[in-house]
Design a protein around this motif. Structure first.
Motif, PDB file in Angstrom:
ATOM      1  N   ASP A 160     -35.336  71.180  37.398  1.00  0.00           N
ATOM      2  CA  ASP A 160     -36.366  72.491  37.559  1.00  0.00           C
ATOM      3  C   ASP A 160     -36.008  73.527  36.601  1.00  0.00           C
ATOM      4  O   ASP A 160     -36.887  74.373  36.285  1.00  0.00           O
ATOM      5  CB  ASP A 160     -36.543  72.699  38.866  1.00  0.00           C
ATOM      6  N   GLU A 161     -34.537  73.824  36.418  1.00  0.00           N
ATOM      7  CA  GLU A 161     -34.310  74.760  35.580  1.00  0.00           C
ATOM      8  C   GLU A 161     -34.861  74.939  34.101  1.00  0.00           C
ATOM      9  O   GLU A 161     -35.049  75.979  33.432  1.00  0.00           O
ATOM     10  CB  GLU A 161     -32.803  75.119  35.545  1.00  0.00           C
ATOM     11  N   GLY A 205     -37.932  73.789  33.286  1.00  0.00           N
ATOM     12  CA  GLY A 205     -39.294  73.880  33.340  1.00  0.00           C
ATOM     13  C   GLY A 205     -40.145  72.806  32.642  1.00  0.00           C
ATOM     14  O   GLY A 205     -39.695  71.526  32.781  1.00  0.00           O
ATOM     15  N   THR A 262     -29.949  72.227  37.461  1.00  0.00           N
ATOM     16  CA  THR A 262     -30.836  71.078  38.337  1.00  0.00           C
ATOM     17  C   THR A 262     -32.106  71.047  37.217  1.00  0.00           C
ATOM     18  O   THR A 262     -32.363  71.931  36.447  1.00  0.00           O
ATOM     19  CB  THR A 262     -31.308  71.542  39.532  1.00  0.00           C
TER      20      THR A 262
END
Length: 338
Positions: free
Chosen positions: A205-206, A208, A203
């Protein structure tokens, strides 16, 4: 969150949640048997998968299964759509310069895109199978996204919210078959065999802070026969973001959940052949065709051969701490067994 598909449980494999360190995994048949099933019901399924992911990372799940990338298929073993763009216009410009052609100005505002074969991908550790070395076997290291449902005529802003997962790609090309196909005016077909994707899809968000503006701002590392070949930054010189690429595809059609959109060969602008190779301090290349283009421009003809049987390519992306994000694509070229 990180997800993978093991090569068991039928043609579409078995969905597993993988921990951040890529050391353990957990099948989740009670949540979704396959990745496609998860994508079809993402809003309901994603929170459940994330709970498993958090438990894996914290060590709260008893007896996790060791994660073996060699046991993986591509995250989607087959897909409803695989459309590959050419977001790095530098790569396109080099191709045209090598044959003495000018780059049309609209290439900077309207992305190139081709529709690849999606009925059968290969695993990240499966061989690249070819009938003949004379076909000009080449790797192409890329980044790709998997979408949810995208409505027709969606704007780039709307498309940005439809990106579910990211992967790496080896979009194999048979370079010596391409000219005759393009001369027909109808695009690639035989020159584009099955692609392979990274063991794990993640995803956004992994990533950053490395995921911003619809681009992945990290180097893509490529090794050829165990030696560094390329490490261009995937966020640099990417003319079209993934949101723009998705919007381009959705201009005249809907995209169904599980559609894969590729970036095209990652390529950074560099100072010619001798200033661009890793051994001379450059960032190198993500395909053999690009170094051959530089050679043609600078010396009149290519010198670097395409891949031969037995050659191996490895494609991987690491975070700021050096940890693998997606796992590695690691493939050897082998002849078709007759």
């Amino acid at each position: 969150m990180k997800l993978a598909t093991l090569k068991k449980g039928g043609r579409d494999g078995t969905l597993v949640v993988v921990n951040r360190a890529l050391t353990y995994c957990r099948p989740v048949p009670a949540i979704a048997r396959t990745l496609q099933a998860a994508l079809d019901d993402w809003e309901a399924v994603e929170p459940q998968l994330r709970q498993v992911y958090e438990a894996l990372n914290s060590g709260a799940l008893p007896d996790p299964q060791p994660f073996d990338p060699a046991a993986c298929h591509s995250p989607l073993p087959r897909a409803y759509q695989w459309a590959d763009g050419s977001a790095y216009v530098n790569h396109v410009e080099l191709v045209r310069r090598a044959r003495g052609a000018e780059l049309p100005p609209e290439f900077w505002t309207d992305p190139l895109m081709y529709q690849g074969g999606s009925d059968s991908f290969v695993g990240p550790r499966d061989p690249v199978v070819a009938v003949s070395e004379d076909w000009g076997i080449d790797f192409e290291a890329e980044v790709a996204v998997i979408t949810g449902d995208v409505p027709m005529a969606a704007t780039p802003a709307q498309c940005a919210g439809k990106i579910r997962l990211l992967m790496l790609v080896n979009d194999v090309s048979l370079r010596n078959l391409i000219p005759a196909e393009l001369a027909k005016g109808f695009g690639f077909f035989q020159s584009k065999p099955a692609s392979a994707f990274s063991p794990v899809a993640v995803t956004p968000d992994e990533l950053g802070d490395a995921w911003r503006d619809g681009k992945v701002h990290l180097p893509l590392n490529v090794e050829l026969n165990g030696k560094p070949f390329g490490r261009p930054n995937a966020g640099v010189d990417m003319t079209f973001s993934f949101a723009q690429l998705i919007a381009h595809v959705a201009k005249t059609r809907e995209l169904e959940a599980g559609s894969i959109i590729g970036s095209g060969t990652v390529s950074n602008k560099q100072g010619g052949l001798h200033g661009s190779s890793i051994e001379h301090g450059g960032v190198g290349y993500c395909c053999l065709a690009e170094v051959r283009m530089y050679e043609t421009i600078e010396s009149g003809k290519p010198q670097t051969p395409f891949m031969r049987f037995g050659d191996r390519v490895r494609i991987e992306m690491t975070d700021a701490a050096g940890a693998s994000i997606f796992g590695a694509i690691d493939q050897q070229v082998t002849p078709l067994a007759r």
